[in-house]
Design an enzyme around this catalytic site. Structure first.
Site, PDB file in Angstrom:
ATOM      1  N   ASN A  33      -4.638 -39.575  -6.094  1.00 34.75           N
ATOM      2  CA  ASN A  33      -5.848 -39.221  -5.368  1.00 34.75           C
ATOM      3  C   ASN A  33      -6.323 -37.851  -5.836  1.00 34.75           C
ATOM      4  O   ASN A  33      -5.556 -37.065  -6.388  1.00 34.75           O
ATOM      5  CB  ASN A  33      -5.537 -39.133  -3.871  1.00 34.75           C
ATOM      6  CG  ASN A  33      -5.067 -40.436  -3.296  1.00 34.75           C
ATOM      7  OD1 ASN A  33      -5.863 -41.321  -3.064  1.00 34.75           O
ATOM      8  ND2 ASN A  33      -3.772 -40.563  -3.067  1.00 34.75           N
TER       9      ASN A  33
ATOM     10  N   HIS B  66     -13.349 -42.052  -0.891  1.00 31.16           N
ATOM     11  CA  HIS B  66     -11.923 -41.953  -1.245  1.00 31.16           C
ATOM     12  C   HIS B  66     -11.832 -42.109  -2.764  1.00 31.16           C
ATOM     13  O   HIS B  66     -11.994 -43.207  -3.293  1.00 31.16           O
ATOM     14  CB  HIS B  66     -11.161 -43.077  -0.526  1.00 31.16           C
ATOM     15  CG  HIS B  66      -9.693 -43.126  -0.809  1.00 31.16           C
ATOM     16  ND1 HIS B  66      -8.740 -42.910   0.169  1.00 31.16           N
ATOM     17  CD2 HIS B  66      -8.998 -43.374  -1.948  1.00 31.16           C
ATOM     18  CE1 HIS B  66      -7.531 -43.030  -0.367  1.00 31.16           C
ATOM     19  NE2 HIS B  66      -7.668 -43.319  -1.651  1.00 31.16           N
TER      20      HIS B  66
ATOM     21  N   HIS C 262     -10.045 -41.435  -6.613  1.00 33.86           N
ATOM     22  CA  HIS C 262      -8.890 -41.129  -7.461  1.00 33.86           C
ATOM     23  C   HIS C 262      -9.400 -40.456  -8.735  1.00 33.86           C
ATOM     24  O   HIS C 262     -10.555 -40.644  -9.124  1.00 33.86           O
ATOM     25  CB  HIS C 262      -8.127 -42.411  -7.796  1.00 33.86           C
ATOM     26  CG  HIS C 262      -7.320 -42.927  -6.636  1.00 33.86           C
ATOM     27  ND1 HIS C 262      -5.996 -43.253  -6.742  1.00 33.86           N
ATOM     28  CD2 HIS C 262      -7.659 -43.162  -5.343  1.00 33.86           C
ATOM     29  CE1 HIS C 262      -5.545 -43.675  -5.575  1.00 33.86           C
ATOM     30  NE2 HIS C 262      -6.546 -43.629  -4.708  1.00 33.86           N
TER      31      HIS C 262
ATOM     32  N   CYS D 296      -2.108 -46.060  -7.099  1.00 33.11           N
ATOM     33  CA  CYS D 296      -2.252 -47.409  -6.551  1.00 33.11           C
ATOM     34  C   CYS D 296      -1.206 -48.289  -7.204  1.00 33.11           C
ATOM     35  O   CYS D 296      -1.235 -48.484  -8.424  1.00 33.11           O
ATOM     36  CB  CYS D 296      -3.651 -47.974  -6.824  1.00 33.11           C
ATOM     37  SG  CYS D 296      -3.786 -49.696  -6.304  1.00 33.11           S
TER      38      CYS D 296
ATOM     39  N   ARG E 277       0.894 -40.687   3.536  1.00 31.35           N
ATOM     40  CA  ARG E 277       0.914 -42.141   3.394  1.00 31.35           C
ATOM     41  C   ARG E 277       0.529 -42.563   1.977  1.00 31.35           C
ATOM     42  O   ARG E 277       1.358 -43.001   1.201  1.00 31.35           O
ATOM     43  CB  ARG E 277      -0.031 -42.765   4.440  1.00 31.35           C
ATOM     44  CG  ARG E 277       0.239 -44.238   4.747  1.00 31.35           C
ATOM     45  CD  ARG E 277      -0.251 -45.204   3.698  1.00 31.35           C
ATOM     46  NE  ARG E 277      -1.687 -45.130   3.443  1.00 31.35           N
ATOM     47  CZ  ARG E 277      -2.291 -45.801   2.471  1.00 31.35           C
ATOM     48  NH1 ARG E 277      -1.602 -46.585   1.659  1.00 31.35           N
ATOM     49  NH2 ARG E 277      -3.599 -45.668   2.266  1.00 31.35           N
ATOM     50  N   ASP E 278      -0.722 -42.392   1.620  1.00 27.92           N
ATOM     51  CA  ASP E 278      -1.202 -42.855   0.319  1.00 27.92           C
ATOM     52  C   ASP E 278      -0.528 -42.094  -0.823  1.00 27.92           C
ATOM     53  O   ASP E 278      -0.355 -42.630  -1.911  1.00 27.92           O
ATOM     54  CB  ASP E 278      -2.729 -42.691   0.249  1.00 27.92           C
ATOM     55  CG  ASP E 278      -3.354 -43.550  -0.834  1.00 27.92           C
ATOM     56  OD1 ASP E 278      -2.698 -44.506  -1.281  1.00 27.92           O
ATOM     57  OD2 ASP E 278      -4.492 -43.271  -1.236  1.00 27.92           O
TER      58      ASP E 278
END
Length: 302
Positions: free
Chosen positions: A249, A207, A209, A240, A15-16
């Site tokens: 990430n 979370h 990055h 992002c 997803r991300d």
């Protein structure tokens, strides 16, 4: 504080990671990625997003992906849901967990979703209630918790405020997200210490990055404050879309390598993850950003 003996890794690449690719990643590849991650032993895979395809075209096939994956017993398959329409899609798709997302930065909230933080969180109340009634887990993500591309520094109190709002809604897990990767270890300690004063650390995740190369150091700092859940992305996929210049990430392979060196168990097959990272990078026609993954792959090829 002693480090946790076990860490839960939430794998977010389907997803991300993939939502930021310029070219649409075929549904077959997404399904295979999720199946391979499940087989590697991840306890939680962020599989899809039920956001309007107009905003995130890469995730337009979420329902198909969820219908076709092979579900491993005990694995939590999460999906992103911004509103009731998204929740209905998640429910129909048989998601185990929904993810809601609000920012700790007023500027980011206004630029991103055109409303205040308080308004954005209030919008989630019926979504969370519906998920609870359906017996689904709920995760609340706090974006820009360590810095914002528009306002710069984000007060620790603002992060705690969003955490408390989520807590009032009875979410199961709260993600403290460094969306643009500007955090440093001391800042992470400050934020995590403040958040865990109001939320049980067992229900808080990090979370991170790796924009400024601080993600591993930040994870170690979070571990030292009692955090034992982290989000990672195989081969460092993702970024992002709302934060200019924000890179991916933190790479799963790099985190697993570090945790293994700390004698922290994850239940995840490191060698399988290296293979997945190399396979996915080859499909995307570029080298992945995982240093550990690339080093192991080079060693194998030698």
């Amino acid at each position: 504080m002693a480090l946790p003996s076990r860490v839960k890794i939430v794998e977010v690449s389907p997803r991300d990671g993939l939502q930021n690719e310029k070219e649409f990643v075929p549904t077959d590849i997404k399904v295979e990625l999720i199946n391979r991650l499940s087989a590697a032993g991840f306890p939680n895979v962020e599989a899809a997003s039920f956001v309007s395809p107009k905003w995130v075209p890469q995730m337009a096939d979420g329902a198909d992906v969820m219908a076709r994956i092979e579900r491993r017993p005990g694995t939590i398959y999460s999906v992103l849901t911004p509103n009731m329409k998204g929740f209905e899609g998640a429910l129909a798709a048989g998601a185990d967990e929904i993810v809601i997302f609000g920012a700790a930065s007023e500027a980011f909230s206004q630029k991103n979703i055109n409303c205040s933080i308080a308004e954005s969180i209030a919008r989630f109340e019926p979504v969370v209630q519906a998920a609870r009634e359906a017996g689904m887990r709920v995760r609340g993500s706090i974006s820009c918790a360590l810095g914002c591309p528009y306002q710069g520094e984000v007060p620790v109190e603002a992060v705690v405020d969003v955490a408390q709002r989520y807590l009032a809604m009875q979410v199961d897990e709260i993600d403290v997200a460094d969306t643009i990767g500007v955090g440093t270890p001391q800042r992470v300690r400050d934020v995590m210490t403040a958040v865990t004063r109001v939320v049980n650390p067992a229900h808080v995740s990090g979370h991170f990055h790796d924009t400024y190369g601080q993600a591993l150091a930040n994870i170690l700092a979070a571990l030292e404050t009692g955090i034992s859940i982290f989000h990672t992305s195989v081969a460092g996929l993702g970024g992002c879309p709302y934060a200019k210049g924000a890179t991916g990430n933190v790479a799963t392979e790099d985190v697993l390598y570090m945790l293994r060196g700390l004698d922290i168990d994850t239940g995840v097959d490191f060698d399988a993850v290296v293979d997945i990272g190399q396979w996915m990078s080859a499909h995307l026609n570029r080298k992945g950003s995982s240093r550990a993954g690339n080093a192991i792959a080079a060693k194998r090829a030698a």
